[in-house]
Motif scaffolding. Structure first.
Motif, PDB file in Angstrom:
ATOM      1  N   GLY A   1       0.787  -1.235   0.000  1.00  0.00           N
ATOM      2  CA  GLY A   1       0.000   0.000   0.000  1.00  0.00           C
ATOM      3  C   GLY A   1       0.813   1.275   0.000  1.00  0.00           C
ATOM      4  N   GLY A   2       2.138   1.193   0.014  1.00  0.00           N
ATOM      5  CA  GLY A   2       2.957   2.405   0.029  1.00  0.00           C
ATOM      6  C   GLY A   2       4.307   2.171   0.669  1.00  0.00           C
ATOM      7  N   THR A   3       4.883   3.230   1.190  1.00  0.00           N
ATOM      8  CA  THR A   3       6.221   3.151   1.765  1.00  0.00           C
ATOM      9  C   THR A   3       6.253   3.777   3.156  1.00  0.00           C
ATOM     10  N   ILE A   4       7.208   3.316   3.973  1.00  0.00           N
ATOM     11  CA  ILE A   4       7.479   3.905   5.279  1.00  0.00           C
ATOM     12  C   ILE A   4       8.905   4.432   5.230  1.00  0.00           C
ATOM     13  N   PRO A   5       9.096   5.746   5.429  1.00  0.00           N
ATOM     14  CA  PRO A   5      10.438   6.318   5.378  1.00  0.00           C
ATOM     15  C   PRO A   5      11.332   5.792   6.521  1.00  0.00           C
ATOM     16  N   PRO A   6      12.652   5.899   6.352  1.00  0.00           N
ATOM     17  CA  PRO A   6      13.587   5.453   7.385  1.00  0.00           C
ATOM     18  C   PRO A   6      13.427   6.256   8.682  1.00  0.00           C
ATOM     19  N   HIS A   7      13.718   5.592   9.794  1.00  0.00           N
ATOM     20  CA  HIS A   7      13.732   6.242  11.111  1.00  0.00           C
ATOM     21  C   HIS A   7      14.533   5.367  12.057  1.00  0.00           C
TER      22      HIS A   7
END
Length: 137
Positions: free
Chosen positions: A66-72
């Motif tokens: 469903g999409g992307t999760i940015p780095p953290h």
């Protein structure tokens, strides 16, 4: 202006997910919602989610259907507070003692609330707070 309606997730970063799972399930009684090799998610009171990420495991973008999760990521001892009923404070103190978790601090707040402070297995400072700590709680 649009308004925020709450905090849904709080994240802590841990070195060992299995050790962290044991602490949060055995000591705090939290129920896992989901997990993978990078993280654990726990239900907190049926309203909030506590996310425990393996330190260094989320430094690249995660691609999902469903999409992307940015780095953290995060490091060092972070603070999180959990709401409890005022009449449950003695039971929590007893439970922490039964698990050899030292209470590092206690505070009686001007509005009548009380806090106790202790550490998790990754040295994060956790707090249990009763109503009366904040004007909104």
């Amino acid at each position: 202006m649009p308004k925020l309606s709450g905090v849904i997730e709080t994240a802590l970063y841990v070195d060992d997910l299995d050790r962290a799972r044991a602490f949060y399930t055995d000591v705090l009684g939290l129920v896992p919602l989901t997990s993978d090799s990078r993280f654990l998610a726990f239900d907190v009171g049926g309203r909030n989610v506590l996310l425990l990420f393996r330190r260094g495991a989320t430094l690249e973008t995660v691609h999902l259907p469903g999409g992307t999760i940015p780095p953290h990521d995060g490091n060092g001892p972070i603070h999180a507070a959990f709401a409890i009923a005022a009449d449950e404070l003695p039971a929590w103190e007893k439970r922490l003692g039964e698990h050899d978790v030292a209470i590092e601090g206690r505070t009686d707040w001007p509005r009548g609330g009380k806090s106790i402070y202790f550490r998790d297995s990754d040295n994060h400072l956790l707090e249990l707070v009763t109503p009366g700590v904040w004007a909104i709680y």
